[in-house]
Design a protein around this motif. Sequence first.
Motif, PDB file in Angstrom:
ATOM      1  N   LEU A  18      -7.452  -2.051  17.628  1.00  0.00           N
ATOM      2  CA  LEU A  18      -6.428  -2.596  18.137  1.00  0.00           C
ATOM      3  C   LEU A  18      -6.460  -2.864  19.754  1.00  0.00           C
ATOM      4  N   ALA A  19      -6.564  -4.414  20.118  1.00  0.00           N
ATOM      5  CA  ALA A  19      -6.556  -4.587  21.361  1.00  0.00           C
ATOM      6  C   ALA A  19      -5.765  -4.650  22.270  1.00  0.00           C
ATOM      7  N   LEU A  20      -5.816  -3.515  23.057  1.00  0.00           N
ATOM      8  CA  LEU A  20      -4.770  -3.508  24.542  1.00  0.00           C
ATOM      9  C   LEU A  20      -5.649  -4.553  25.342  1.00  0.00           C
ATOM     10  N   PRO A  21      -4.510  -5.247  26.410  1.00  0.00           N
ATOM     11  CA  PRO A  21      -5.390  -5.767  27.366  1.00  0.00           C
ATOM     12  C   PRO A  21      -5.972  -5.116  28.225  1.00  0.00           C
ATOM     13  N   GLU A  22      -7.368  -5.342  28.864  1.00  0.00           N
ATOM     14  CA  GLU A  22      -8.310  -4.232  29.983  1.00  0.00           C
ATOM     15  C   GLU A  22      -7.924  -3.859  31.233  1.00  0.00           C
ATOM     16  N   ALA A  23      -6.982  -4.728  31.543  1.00  0.00           N
ATOM     17  CA  ALA A  23      -6.392  -5.340  33.112  1.00  0.00           C
ATOM     18  C   ALA A  23      -5.147  -3.973  33.200  1.00  0.00           C
ATOM     19  N   SER A  41       0.934  -1.249  -0.097  1.00  0.00           N
ATOM     20  CA  SER A  41       0.114  -0.400   0.145  1.00  0.00           C
ATOM     21  C   SER A  41       1.020   1.197   0.077  1.00  0.00           C
ATOM     22  N   ASP A  42       0.017   1.893  -0.394  1.00  0.00           N
ATOM     23  CA  ASP A  42       1.001   3.607  -0.597  1.00  0.00           C
ATOM     24  C   ASP A  42       0.654   4.585   0.756  1.00  0.00           C
ATOM     25  N   ILE A  43       0.047   3.633   1.649  1.00  0.00           N
ATOM     26  CA  ILE A  43      -0.597   4.193   3.041  1.00  0.00           C
ATOM     27  C   ILE A  43       0.540   3.720   4.567  1.00  0.00           C
ATOM     28  N   LEU A  44       0.890   5.353   5.119  1.00  0.00           N
ATOM     29  CA  LEU A  44       1.574   4.902   5.895  1.00  0.00           C
ATOM     30  C   LEU A  44       0.667   5.270   7.719  1.00  0.00           C
ATOM     31  N   ILE A  45       0.368   4.668   8.623  1.00  0.00           N
ATOM     32  CA  ILE A  45      -0.470   4.273   9.380  1.00  0.00           C
ATOM     33  C   ILE A  45      -0.649   4.213  10.742  1.00  0.00           C
ATOM     34  N   LYS A  46      -0.770   4.076  11.640  1.00  0.00           N
ATOM     35  CA  LYS A  46      -0.632   4.956  13.261  1.00  0.00           C
ATOM     36  C   LYS A  46      -1.326   5.194  13.985  1.00  0.00           C
ATOM     37  N   VAL A  47      -1.804   4.578  14.953  1.00  0.00           N
ATOM     38  CA  VAL A  47      -2.749   4.990  16.609  1.00  0.00           C
ATOM     39  C   VAL A  47      -2.372   5.992  16.869  1.00  0.00           C
ATOM     40  N   ALA A  48      -3.059   6.455  17.211  1.00  0.00           N
ATOM     41  CA  ALA A  48      -3.136   7.896  18.258  1.00  0.00           C
ATOM     42  C   ALA A  48      -3.721   8.115  19.719  1.00  0.00           C
ATOM     43  N   LEU A  49      -3.644   8.119  20.822  1.00  0.00           N
ATOM     44  CA  LEU A  49      -4.601   7.919  21.942  1.00  0.00           C
ATOM     45  C   LEU A  49      -4.522   9.948  22.048  1.00  0.00           C
ATOM     46  N   GLY A  50      -3.721  10.995  21.692  1.00  0.00           N
ATOM     47  CA  GLY A  50      -3.937  12.017  22.383  1.00  0.00           C
ATOM     48  C   GLY A  50      -4.429  12.258  23.402  1.00  0.00           C
ATOM     49  N   ARG A  51      -4.129  11.070  24.250  1.00  0.00           N
ATOM     50  CA  ARG A  51      -4.320  12.324  25.825  1.00  0.00           C
ATOM     51  C   ARG A  51      -2.962  11.039  26.724  1.00  0.00           C
ATOM     52  N   PRO A  52      -3.149  10.919  28.186  1.00  0.00           N
ATOM     53  CA  PRO A  52      -2.653  10.284  29.033  1.00  0.00           C
ATOM     54  C   PRO A  52      -3.164   9.169  29.140  1.00  0.00           C
ATOM     55  N   LEU A  53      -2.408   7.501  29.968  1.00  0.00           N
ATOM     56  CA  LEU A  53      -2.731   6.549  30.085  1.00  0.00           C
ATOM     57  C   LEU A  53      -2.518   5.855  31.038  1.00  0.00           C
ATOM     58  N   THR A  54      -3.555   6.161  32.310  1.00  0.00           N
ATOM     59  CA  THR A  54      -2.800   6.015  33.844  1.00  0.00           C
ATOM     60  C   THR A  54      -3.977   5.024  34.180  1.00  0.00           C
ATOM     61  N   PRO A  55      -3.407   4.004  35.867  1.00  0.00           N
ATOM     62  CA  PRO A  55      -4.622   2.748  35.553  1.00  0.00           C
ATOM     63  C   PRO A  55      -5.384   3.526  36.748  1.00  0.00           C
ATOM     64  N   THR A  56      -6.004   4.800  35.983  1.00  0.00           N
ATOM     65  CA  THR A  56      -7.834   5.228  36.302  1.00  0.00           C
ATOM     66  C   THR A  56      -8.057   5.562  35.533  1.00  0.00           C
ATOM     67  N   THR A  57      -7.133   5.393  33.789  1.00  0.00           N
ATOM     68  CA  THR A  57      -8.290   5.467  32.935  1.00  0.00           C
ATOM     69  C   THR A  57      -7.655   4.164  31.799  1.00  0.00           C
ATOM     70  N   TRP A  58      -6.834   3.342  32.252  1.00  0.00           N
ATOM     71  CA  TRP A  58      -6.545   2.214  31.605  1.00  0.00           C
ATOM     72  C   TRP A  58      -7.480   1.381  31.055  1.00  0.00           C
ATOM     73  N   THR A  59      -8.269   1.083  31.618  1.00  0.00           N
ATOM     74  CA  THR A  59      -9.450   0.015  31.095  1.00  0.00           C
ATOM     75  C   THR A  59     -10.632   0.799  30.278  1.00  0.00           C
TER      76      THR A  59
END
Length: 729
Positions: free
Chosen positions: A522-527, A492-510
Motif C-alpha cells: 500500500l503506497a501512501l505519499p511519502e511527503a 474470496s472468503d477473506i477479510l483483509i486490512k492494513v494496520a499501522l499499530g502506531r501514531p503517524l505524525t509529520p516526524t514519522t510520516w515518511t
Amino acid sequence: MSHDGIAQKPTSRFVYRTETDPSALLQYLAAIRALADSAKEALGFLPEAAYRDAIAQKRLWAMVARENGTSHFAGFILFSGVFPNARIQAVAVSPEHRRSGVASALVGGLVSHLESRGYIAVTAAVASDLADAQAFYESRGFVARHIRDGGQARQRKIALRSRELDTANFFTLMAPPAVSGHGAVNLGLRPRSAFEAPLYIIDLNVLFDLIKERARSAIANRLFGAGLAHLVRLAVAPEFIVELERTSRDPSNDAPLKLARQLPKLPAFPKEDVAPLAAAIHKTVFVDANHAQAGTRQALSDARHLAEAALIRASGYITSDKALLNARDDLLKLIGVDIAGLDEFVELLPADEPNREHGPLKGTKCETKAATTAEAKAYLASQNVGDALVAEYLPSAAALQRASAHGIFEDGDIVAVGIYRAPASVDAPARMLVHVRPDHVSCETFAEHLLDEAIRESCHSGPITIELRAIPGQSTVNRAAKLRGFLPAANSDILIKVALGRPLTPTTWTAIARQTRRRTGLALPEAVPTAATVESGLSVRGPDGSNVTVQLAALEAALAPTLIAWPGRDGVIVPIAKSFADDLLGTADQLYMFGRPNAAFVGLRTYFNSPRTAPLMRPGVPILFYESKRSGGRGAIVAGGRIVDATIVPKERVSDELLQRAVVEDLEPLTTSSDVLATSFDSLIRFPNPVALDTLRQLGAAGSSNLQTTTPLPNAPLAAILDRGWSSA
C-alpha cells in the motif's frame, strides 16, 4: 443491582448453553409452556401439540443455565420458514434470567445456524406497542420493513422486521467488494497466496558492515539472521563479485571475497541488456544530480549493480550509499527497485512479540489465556469447522510458519478461540482465524477481544497486512472485523486490512509510509500531507495498482489502530485515575489478579466526565489520557485513542451498553450535574514511553490546571506527544 438508580446487567452465576436435542428439550416442555403462557399477550397462544411438533422438527431451542451441577430452564426461541427465508415466531426468557443476554444469545445462535446453511434473511413480526421487544430486535439488526394490522380483536399494529444474513449468494458474489462502516474506504487490498520471501540485493558496504567492526555491525547481523530465518532472500549481483576481485590485493586469500562467493548470486545478464539500463541509472543518480562521482569507476559499478537488480526484478537494493539513497524516488519510478538503507530495512524485521493479555473476566466464569493446539482443534471440531480449515491454521509442528492459539475458557470449556499465524517473510500478511460460540451471552465481547489482541500482535513490529478468514455462521466476528477496517476481498472468503499499530505524525510520516509500502504494497505519499491535502484528500495507490483519493479521517479508520496528526488537527487531554486507567486502558504494569471488567475486552470503550467538557470532546478528535499523580498514577500521558461519539445523558438514564464499555460504577462523584458526558473512543494505543508532566509543560500542553481537568491540545504539541510516547517502541 444498581448504583444511584442506574440499572446494570447482573453478575452471572450461571453458565448458559443452548439445548437443541429433542429428547432433552421434552424434559423442559412444561417450563416452556408455562413461560409462553405467561407472555401470551406478546407471543400469542399455541397448544401443547404445537410445541411438541416444533421440538420434534428442531424448530425450538432452549437456553439452559448451569449452576453447581444443576441445570435450569432459562428461555426458548421458536422459529420456522422455508429456505432461503426464516422467521422467528417467539423469543422468551424466564424472569430470573432476564438482562443476562439470554435472548440475544438465542437469536445469535439461530442467525449463525441459518447463515451456515445458506439462508439469506430472517424475519420477526413484533407488535408495535411492545416497546421493549421493538428495541430488542432493532438492536439485533432487524430493520422495520412494513406495518400491518394485527387483527380486529386487539386493534394493534404489527411491525414486520427483517435482517439480511451474512451469507454469500448470487447477488453478493456478483457485486464488487463491499465497503462497510461510516467513512470506510476500499484501498485495493487483495489476499496473497503462498510465495517466496522478497529478494533484496546487498551492496559492498552491507557486507563490510557484517564482517568488520563497524557502527552498523549489529544491524547487519540482524539482516543476515533474517536471511537465515527465510524472512527475506539476500543475494549479490555479478558486479558485486567483479568489484571485490578488482579491489582485492590477494584474491586467493581475501576473507570478504571468499564469503561473498558463498552468497547467493544473481545470474549473469547479457551485456546488451545491462548496459543501456546502467547508463540510464548512472544519468539519473549521478549526472542529473551533478554528483562529483559522475563518470567514475565506482559510480559506473554502482549503476551496473542496480541494473542487474532491476533485471532480476528484485524487491529492493540495500545500501549505505547516499547518492543512491537520495535518488531513491526517481529510481523507484525508473527501474521499479526500492532503494533502502540498512537501518531502514532492519525496521521491517519482527520485534519481540508482545505479551497477550490474560486473566478472568469479572463477574463471569470466563478466563482468557493461551490454548494448546489440541484444545483449539477440539473446540473447532465441536463447532463443525472443517478439517481442512483447521489444518490450514493449526498446522503440524513440522510446519515452518508459527501458529499460536488464544482461547476463552468458561468452567473448563473453550467458548471462543483466536488463532494467529505470524508472517512468513517481511512482506507477507499475518493470518487470523477467530471463532466464538454464537449462542454465548458474551459472544460479542469475545469476538472484539480476540480480534483486537491478534491485531495488536500483528502490527507490533510495524505496518502489516492482516487476512482474517470469514467463516459461515460467524457474523458476530465478521461484523466486529468490519468495524475495525476489514473489508471483504473480491471472490474470496477473506477479510483483509492494513494496520499501522502506531501514531503517524509529520516526524514519522515518511519512514512509516516507506515501511507500509515495503511490507504491505500500500503506497501512501511519502511527503507529509499539507493543509490543502486535508481538504482535498490523499492520493493512495493500492497493492492491486488502483489509485484512490481518501480523506485522512477515513484513512485513519482503515489503518487502525493508529492516530494521524495531520495539519490543523487538534486533540484533547483528559485526566484519569490510575485504577480506572488500569482497567479501561490496560496500562497497568502488573498482572490483573482479580480479573478485568468487560470494558477491557472490547474495542469501543466509554469515558465519563462532566458535561461542561462537551465542546472539547467532539467525534473524530484524538483523546489522550493523563494518569493523575493524585490517584497514585505516573503523572504522565499513558495512552491515546479517537473519539467516536460524545453524548450528554441524565445519570439515571445511562444505558447498559455504555456501562458495560466503561469502568466507572458510581457516576455521582464525577460531576455535581444531574447529567454526565459519555465519550466513546476506539483505536486505543498504549504508549510504551509515557509522557511525563514536566515534558508536557515544556511542550505547552499542560494548560492552566496541570491536566487536572480536560485540556485542549493544539496540533503541534499533539504531534510532539505522539512522537515522544512512541519513541521507545
